[in-house]
Enzyme design. Sequence first.
Site, PDB file in Angstrom:
ATOM      1  N   SER A 173     -12.124  -1.118 -72.099  1.00  0.00           N
ATOM      2  CA  SER A 173     -11.156  -2.218 -72.181  1.00  0.00           C
ATOM      3  C   SER A 173      -9.736  -1.678 -72.093  1.00  0.00           C
ATOM      4  O   SER A 173      -9.505  -0.470 -72.129  1.00  0.00           O
ATOM      5  CB  SER A 173     -11.317  -2.980 -73.509  1.00  0.00           C
ATOM      6  OG  SER A 173     -11.026  -2.126 -74.605  1.00  0.00           O
ATOM      7  N   ASP A 228     -17.226   5.531 -74.185  1.00  0.00           N
ATOM      8  CA  ASP A 228     -16.829   4.520 -75.164  1.00  0.00           C
ATOM      9  C   ASP A 228     -17.975   4.295 -76.127  1.00  0.00           C
ATOM     10  O   ASP A 228     -19.144   4.544 -75.789  1.00  0.00           O
ATOM     11  CB  ASP A 228     -16.488   3.200 -74.455  1.00  0.00           C
ATOM     12  CG  ASP A 228     -15.557   2.318 -75.262  1.00  0.00           C
ATOM     13  OD1 ASP A 228     -15.916   1.961 -76.405  1.00  0.00           O
ATOM     14  OD2 ASP A 228     -14.477   1.945 -74.765  1.00  0.00           O
ATOM     15  N   CYS A 245      -7.896   7.489 -74.046  1.00  0.00           N
ATOM     16  CA  CYS A 245      -7.397   6.165 -74.432  1.00  0.00           C
ATOM     17  C   CYS A 245      -8.116   5.581 -75.649  1.00  0.00           C
ATOM     18  O   CYS A 245      -7.711   4.533 -76.144  1.00  0.00           O
ATOM     19  CB  CYS A 245      -7.531   5.182 -73.271  1.00  0.00           C
ATOM     20  SG  CYS A 245      -6.347   5.422 -71.940  1.00  0.00           S
ATOM     21  N   TYR A 253      -1.649   4.553 -88.727  1.00  0.00           N
ATOM     22  CA  TYR A 253      -1.552   4.543 -87.261  1.00  0.00           C
ATOM     23  C   TYR A 253      -0.443   5.469 -86.779  1.00  0.00           C
ATOM     24  O   TYR A 253      -0.642   6.294 -85.875  1.00  0.00           O
ATOM     25  CB  TYR A 253      -1.297   3.115 -86.792  1.00  0.00           C
ATOM     26  CG  TYR A 253      -1.266   2.942 -85.300  1.00  0.00           C
ATOM     27  CD1 TYR A 253      -2.408   3.164 -84.528  1.00  0.00           C
ATOM     28  CD2 TYR A 253      -0.100   2.538 -84.651  1.00  0.00           C
ATOM     29  CE1 TYR A 253      -2.387   2.986 -83.150  1.00  0.00           C
ATOM     30  CE2 TYR A 253      -0.070   2.359 -83.281  1.00  0.00           C
ATOM     31  CZ  TYR A 253      -1.216   2.584 -82.536  1.00  0.00           C
ATOM     32  OH  TYR A 253      -1.191   2.415 -81.170  1.00  0.00           O
ATOM     33  N   LYS A 284      -0.830   8.893 -84.473  1.00  0.00           N
ATOM     34  CA  LYS A 284      -0.194   8.989 -83.155  1.00  0.00           C
ATOM     35  C   LYS A 284       0.907  10.046 -83.146  1.00  0.00           C
ATOM     36  O   LYS A 284       1.161  10.696 -82.124  1.00  0.00           O
ATOM     37  CB  LYS A 284       0.370   7.625 -82.740  1.00  0.00           C
ATOM     38  CG  LYS A 284      -0.711   6.571 -82.483  1.00  0.00           C
ATOM     39  CD  LYS A 284      -1.668   6.996 -81.390  1.00  0.00           C
ATOM     40  CE  LYS A 284      -2.625   5.885 -81.001  1.00  0.00           C
ATOM     41  NZ  LYS A 284      -3.529   6.260 -79.884  1.00  0.00           N
TER      42      LYS A 284
END
Length: 253
Positions: free
Chosen positions: A15, A36, A84, A159, A163
């Site tokens: 996605s 995935d 990703c 988060y 990151k």
Amino acid sequence: MKIEGMAALVTGGGSGLGAATARALAAGGAKVALLDRNVGAVEEIAAEIGGAAFFCDVASAESAEAAVQKAADAHGAARILINCAGVAPARKVLNKAGTMPLDEFRQAIEVNLIGTFNLLRLFAAAASQLDPLETGERGVAINTASVAAYDGQIGQTAYAASKGGVVGLTLPAAREFAQFGIRVVTIAPGIFETAMLKGLPEAAQESLGAAVPFPPRLGRPEEYARLALHIIANEMLNGETIRLDGALRMAPR
């Protein structure tokens, strides 16, 4: 590096940014393997683009090793990696219910940071054994961070930390892999049209998009994919994190 004929790995390929990049790579002639946890989603995309789909828990050494091996059996060792896969938890450290459960923080680190490193190490190990191309390159890895790594909002401690780690590993990894002709670049997207944001009411999406200076809208996965393809093609891009955010700087809330 030219894309045509190259084997590529795309995590989170079922996605959003991963799916858009997988489509772009396939359109350029790459042999794409989509990894995935949502096997149904990646199988659908793989069927659409003529690629291969494999289950992969990026935070698991065993799962990732098995998926990378299956992809290599199908297409040969990859020269392109697009990381990703990720999660986007939103919870304050201190809230009405008490404190953030430690496992929620740990999950963000394991998927977003450890998962990125996990695939990067496996990709580099295999790519380093390939013959160099005429450019001297053996491979290129593109990781996905976020503007939250720089200006994370309230509720984004887990988060932003995960990151920020992805940003932090970019340069030292690029320096280490330089001897093998493997480049490492990170993209830090702003607010993009992902499955999570598309689930919000239209008014909420427009409000988020309006916060972007220009263009005043949500980013499109295809724009991430175009940047990824440019990074692959431009061999001087290495060891850098590129913000893709329309000049957005996140407010505290």
